[in-house]
Design an enzyme around this catalytic site. Structure first.
Site, PDB file in Angstrom:
ATOM      1  N   HIS A  62      -6.488   1.801  -7.382  1.00 34.78           N
ATOM      2  CA  HIS A  62      -5.162   1.196  -7.406  1.00 34.78           C
ATOM      3  C   HIS A  62      -4.191   2.102  -8.154  1.00 34.78           C
ATOM      4  O   HIS A  62      -4.510   2.631  -9.226  1.00 34.78           O
ATOM      5  CB  HIS A  62      -5.218  -0.176  -8.070  1.00 34.78           C
ATOM      6  CG  HIS A  62      -5.912  -1.192  -7.218  1.00 34.78           C
ATOM      7  ND1 HIS A  62      -6.122  -1.012  -5.872  1.00 34.78           N
ATOM      8  CD2 HIS A  62      -6.437  -2.403  -7.511  1.00 34.78           C
ATOM      9  CE1 HIS A  62      -6.741  -2.073  -5.387  1.00 34.78           C
ATOM     10  NE2 HIS A  62      -6.947  -2.931  -6.361  1.00 34.78           N
ATOM     11  N   LYS A 115       1.547 -13.029  -9.087  1.00 35.24           N
ATOM     12  CA  LYS A 115       2.819 -12.694  -8.432  1.00 35.24           C
ATOM     13  C   LYS A 115       3.305 -13.863  -7.575  1.00 35.24           C
ATOM     14  O   LYS A 115       4.505 -14.107  -7.449  1.00 35.24           O
ATOM     15  CB  LYS A 115       2.644 -11.448  -7.560  1.00 35.24           C
ATOM     16  CG  LYS A 115       3.919 -11.043  -6.802  1.00 35.24           C
ATOM     17  CD  LYS A 115       3.718  -9.747  -6.066  1.00 35.24           C
ATOM     18  CE  LYS A 115       4.983  -9.355  -5.307  1.00 35.24           C
ATOM     19  NZ  LYS A 115       5.172 -10.111  -4.071  1.00 35.24           N
TER      20      LYS A 115
END
Length: 756
Positions: free
Chosen positions: A124, A560
Site C-alpha cells: 500500500h 472512511k
C-alpha cells in the site's frame, strides 16, 4: 549556508512556539519568513527538515533497543531469560500467566505450540522513501549501535563517525523521491528484500530466544519446526483497482520468489556442508537416507552426502526458475547459480525441490541424527536455523494472496451465462444466483473449455478474460505458492460461491485456495453474519472448506465510509456475531485484520493491548493481519526491531488466549449504538453533504499532489474519473496525515460522545 540559516531560524521559532503556545509572535514570524522565502530555498529547507526528522527516527529506533537492554541489565537475577522482562514480551507474559493468573506451564506451552499469527506484507502506497534511502538510514542505526561499544579503539570510533558523516552527506546529495512509478515487480522485490536482509536472520534468532525462554520459564524445549509467526504477501497478487497487476505479473512474481528462496537456501546449505564434516556415529534413519543417494564423492561423511544431494536439487530448482522467468520474457536480474555458488556437477540428473517437505524431511533426519548421536549442540546451531526458515518461509519465501473486487467476478460470470444463453447473471437476484452457483458447484460438467477462453473465442471483454486468466495462473502454481483469495467489496454469499465456482472450472477442486470475503463498509460489516449463515447452510460449500473459514475485516475503508468511531463499533459487533454464527455451525473461524499504521487506518501503536481488546472468542490463537507501507520498515527494518515485533505478536496472542474478557452489558451496547449512530451521521454530513467540504479537502491537503507522486504501482482512485467518494481509504488518510490534522481519525467522534 543560507538554507541552513533558514532551517535553524524556523527550528528555533518552532521550539519557542512549542514552549509557549499562547504567544502568537513566533508563529507570525514563521509565516512572514515562509512568505518571503524563494522556491529554491524552500525546497532546501524542507529537505533539511526531512533529513533531520529521519535522523531523529533512526536514533529513536536505536534508543528503543538501548532502553530495553538497559532495563535488562538493571533487572534482578531472579528473572532469567534472553527476552526482555516487560509485559508485552513473551517472557513478561509467561511470568504474569504463571504468577498472577495461576496458569500451569503445561497449559501455556500447549497454547504456544498451537497459536498461529500470520503477518501479510502489502505494498500500500504510504512508504514514500526509496529503498536506497531506507538502506542508508538502517546503516545509520547500525553505526549508532557500533559507536556505543565500550571496547572501541579511538581510531575505530573516529572511522565510524566519518562513515556516519559520509552517509548523511550521501543522503543530502540523493534524490529522496522516486522519479519513475514503481512496477508491481519492483514492489514485490522490495518485499523480498525485507525478508532477505532482515527477517531471514531475525526469525531464527527470535525462535532461538523463544526456545531458551521456554526452557528457562516452562522447563520445555520448543520443537524445532514450530512456527508461532509466519509471513505472507499481497504484493503481486493484489489486483483490486490495480490494472498493472496482470495474471502474467502474478506468475512472474511467484517464479521470482521461488528463485530467491532457492538461492537463499542454497547459500545456507553451502555453509552447512562446510560445517558438517562428521564421519562417524549416524542414526539408522540417516544411514538409510544416505544409501539412497547415488553419485556422491562423500562416502564417509554422510551428512555431507545428504546435503550435497539437496544442493544439487536446489541448483536444478534455480535453473528451472530462471528458465521460467526467461520464458516470460523477464530475465532474472540476479546471477546464475554457477556464478553465485560455484558449479555443482550432476544437477541435470536430479529433480528440483518444489515442495517444502522435500527439503524439510531430510533436514529433520539430519537434526534427529545429530541429537541422538551426541551432537545436540551442533544440531541446535545452523541446522535448527535452516529448519526454522524452511518451516516459516518454505520454498516460496511467502505465499501470495490474490485479491480482486467482487464486481469483476460478477462480470465474468455474466459473460459466461450470456454465452451459454441462460440469461444475465448480473441481473439475477441473490436467490437466483445462489441456486445456479450451488447447482454448478455440484455438477461435473465444465462451463467452458479453458483454451477457448485463452484464445477468447467467445469474444469476451478483455477485462473478463483477464479476470478468468488469474484463475488459470493460480491453477498452474504449486499450492504452497498461494495463500488466500480475498474478495474486496464482498456484499453477499454469492460473491464467495462465485470464486469457488471459478476455481472449480479451472481444475482446482483438490487444492482450492481458501476464499476470504472482505467486509469493508458499514453496511457490509452489518450484513456479514447473515452472509456467513447463508454460506454455512450450503452443503457443497461446507464440504469444500473442511469447516474452516477466514474472514477479512476492513478497517481503512469502513472508517472512511462511516467515521472512526462508528466503524470501530461495527467491527466489534460484526466480529462477535460472526463468531457466534461459526460456533453454531461448528466452523473454525479466523479473522484477517486489514489494519494500517495510523489510527485512521485501524492501526494502534500499543499493539499488545490492541490485540487484547478484540471481542471475546474472536481470536482463539489465530490471528492474521496486514503490515503495509511504512509500517514494514518501522516494525521490521532492523534485526533488533524485527525480533521485538515478533515477540510482541507472539506474547499478545498467548496472553489473549487466557484473558477473561469483560462481557459488555446490554445498556452499554445500547449506549454505544446511539453514540455510533450520532457519530456516523455527523461524519457523513460533513464528508458527503456539506458543499464546503470537498473544496476544503482539496485546498487543505496535498491529495491531488499525492495522486501524481510515484509512490506505488496502484492508482489512488478505484475510478480514475471519480471524486472523493472513489478515493481509496489509504490516500484519504495519508492526505490528512500530511497536514497533521488527522481528520479521518476523529471527525464525528465528538458529536457521538456529546450526543444525548
Amino acid at each position: 549556508p543560507a538554507v541552513y540559516d533558514l532551517y535553524t531560524t524556523f527550528r528555533k521559532l518552532g521550539m519557542k512556539r512549542s514552549a509557549n503556545p499562547d504567544d502568537p509572535t513566533p508563529f507570525e514570524e514563521m509565516k512572514k519568513l515562509a512568505y518571503d522565502i524563494s522556491p529554491h530555498d524552500a525546497l532546501g529547507v524542507m529537505k533539511t527538515f526531512s533529513i533531520a526528522l529521519n535522523l531523529v527516527n533512526a536514533a529513536e529506533v536505536h534508543h528503543r533497543m538501548r532502553l530495553v537492554r538497559k532495563n535488562e541489565h538493571a533487572d534482578d537475577t531472579h528473572h532469567i531469560g534472553p527476552l526482555p522482562m516487560i509485559e508485552d514480551s513473551i517472557r513478561g507474559t509467561m511470568e504474569i500467566l504463571l504468577e498472577d493468573d495461576g496458569v500451569s506451564p503445561d497449559s501455556i506451552f500447549a497454547e504456544l505450540m498451537s497459536q498461529k499469527c500470520e503477518i501479510v506484507l502489502t505494498a500500500h502506497p504510504t512508504e514514500v522513501n526509496r529503498k536506497t534511502i531506507i538502506r542508508k538510514y538502517r546503516n545509520i542505526s547500525e553505526l549508532l549501535a557500533h559507536l556505543e561499544r565500550p571496547d572501541l579503539h579511538p581510531f575505530e570510533r573516529a572511522e565510524a563517525l566519518n562513515n556516519l558523516r559520509g552517509i548523511i552527506a550521501a543522503i543530502w546529495g540523493s534524490d529522496e523521491i522516486r522519479r519513475v512509478k514503481p512496477t508491481v515487480q519492483k514492489e514485490a522485490a522490495g518485499g523480498c528484500a525485507v525478508i532477505e536482509s532482515v527477517l531471514w536472520d531475525a526469525v531464527p534468532s527470535y525462535l532461538r530466544k523463544l526456545d531458551a525462554q521456554c526452557r528457562v520459564t516452562l522447563g520445555k524445549k520448543l520443537p524445532v519446526d514450530v512456527t508461532p509467526v509466519k509471513f505472507a504477501s499481497w504484493i503481486g497478487g493484489d489486483r483490486d483497482g490495480n490494472p498493472n497487476c496482470t495474471p502474467a505479473v502474478t506468475q512472474e512474481v511467484i517464479a521470482h520468489q521461488r528463485l530467491r528462496a532457492a538461492k537463499m537456501f542454497l547459500n545456507d546449505l553451502n555453509l552447512l556442508y562446510s560445517e558438517l564434516a562428521i564421519s562417524s556415529r549416524f542414526s539408522p534413519e540417516l544411514e538409510a537416507l544416505a544409501v539412497t543417494i547415488e553419485n556422491s564423492d562423500d562416502e564417509l561423511e554422510k551428512y555431507r552426502r545428504v546435503i550435497g544431494h539437496l544442493r544439487r536439487r536446489l541448483v536444478r530448482t534455480v535453473k528451472d526458475c530462471e528458465a521460467k522467468l526467461q520464458s516470460l520474457a523477464k530475465s532474472p536480474e540476479t546471477l546464475s547459480a554457477e556464478a553465485a555458488f560455484g558449479a555443482l556437477e550432476g544437477w541435470e540428473d536430479v529433480e528440483p525441490i518444489m515442495k517444502t517437505d522435500d527439503l524439510m524431511a531430510p533436514l529433520k533426519v539430519i537434526y534427529e541424527s545429530l541429537v541422538t548421536t551426541g551432537f545436540e549442540l551442533v544440531a541446535d546451531g545452523r541446522v535448527s536455523d535452516i529448519i526454522r526458515r524452511v518451516a516459516i518461509f518454505g520454498l516460496t519465501l511467502v505465499p501470495l494472496d490474490i485479491r480482486e473486487e467482487s464486481t469483476k467476478h460478477t462480470l465474468a460470470l455474466d459473460a459466461i451465462t450470456r454465452h451459454l444463453g441462460i440469461g444475465s447473471y448480473k441481473e439475477w437476484d441473490e436467490a437466483s444466483r445462489l441456486s445456479w452457483l450451488q447447482s454448478e458447484l455440484t455438477s461435473r460438467r465444465p462451463l467452458f473449455r479453458i483454451r477457448d477462453v485463452e484464445q477468447n473465442l467467445f469474444d469476451f471483454d478483455p477485462d473478463v478474460v483477464k479476470t478468468l486468466m488469474v484463475f488459470k495462473v493460480a491453477s498452474e502454481q504449486e499450492p504452497e505458492s498461494l495463500g488466500a483469495y480475498v474478495i474486496s467489496q464482498a456484499k453477499s454469499a454469492s460473491d464467495v460461491l462465485s470464486v469457488m465456482l471459478l476455481q472449480k472450472q479451472f481444475g482446482m477442486e483438490e487444492r482450492l485456495m481458501r476464499v476470504v470475503p472482505l467486509f469493508e463498509t458499514l453496511d457490509d460489516l452489518t450484513g456479514s453474519p447473515k452472509q456467513l449463515e447463508t454460506l454455512f447452510g450450503t452443503t457443497s460449500y461446507m464440504d469444500a472448506i473442511n469447516r474452516k473459514q477466514e474472514v477479512m475485516v476492513g478497517y481503512s475503508d469502513s472508517a472512511k465510509d462511516a467515521g472512526r468511531l462508528a466503524a470501530c463499533w461495527a467491527q466489534y459487533t460484526a466480529q462477535e456475531t460472526m463468531a457466534e454464527v461459526a460456533t453454531k455451525f461448528g466452523v473454525e473461524l479466523t479473522f484477517f485484520h486489514g489494519k494500517g499504521g495510523t489510527v485512521g487506518r485501524g492501526g494502534n501503536p500499543a499493539l499488545y493491548r490492541a490485540i487484547l481488546s478484540h471481542p471475546p472468542n474472536t481470536i482463539n490463537g489465530r490471528f492474521r493481519v496486514t503490515e503495509q507501507g511504512e509500517m514494514i520498515r518501522q516494525n521490521f527494518g532492523s534485526l533488533e526491531i524485527a525480533e521485538r515485533s515478533l515477540d510482541i505478536y507472539t506474547a499478545a496472542l498467548l496472553r489473549e488466549r487466557f484473558t477473561k474478557h469483560v462481557e459488555p452489558k446490554q445498556k452499554w451496547r445500547d449506549q454505544m449504538q446511539r453514540v455510533s449512530e450520532a457519530s456516523c451521521a455527523n461524519y457523513r454530513y460533513f464528508v458527503r453533504e456539506d458543499p464546503r467540504f470537498v473544496p476544503y479537502f482539496r485546498q487543505a491537503t496535498p491529495e491531488l499532489e499525492l495522486g501524481i507522486l510515484n509512490i506505488g504501482s496502484r492508482p489512488a482512485k478505484r475510478n480514475p474519473k471519480g471524486g472523493v467518494e472513489s478515493l481509496r481509504a489509504i490516500p484519504w488518510t495519508f492526505a490528512w496525515a500530511q497536514t497533521r490534522m488527522h481528520l479521518s481519525a476523529w471527525l464525528g467522534v465528538g458529536a457521538g460522545l456529546n450526543s444525548e
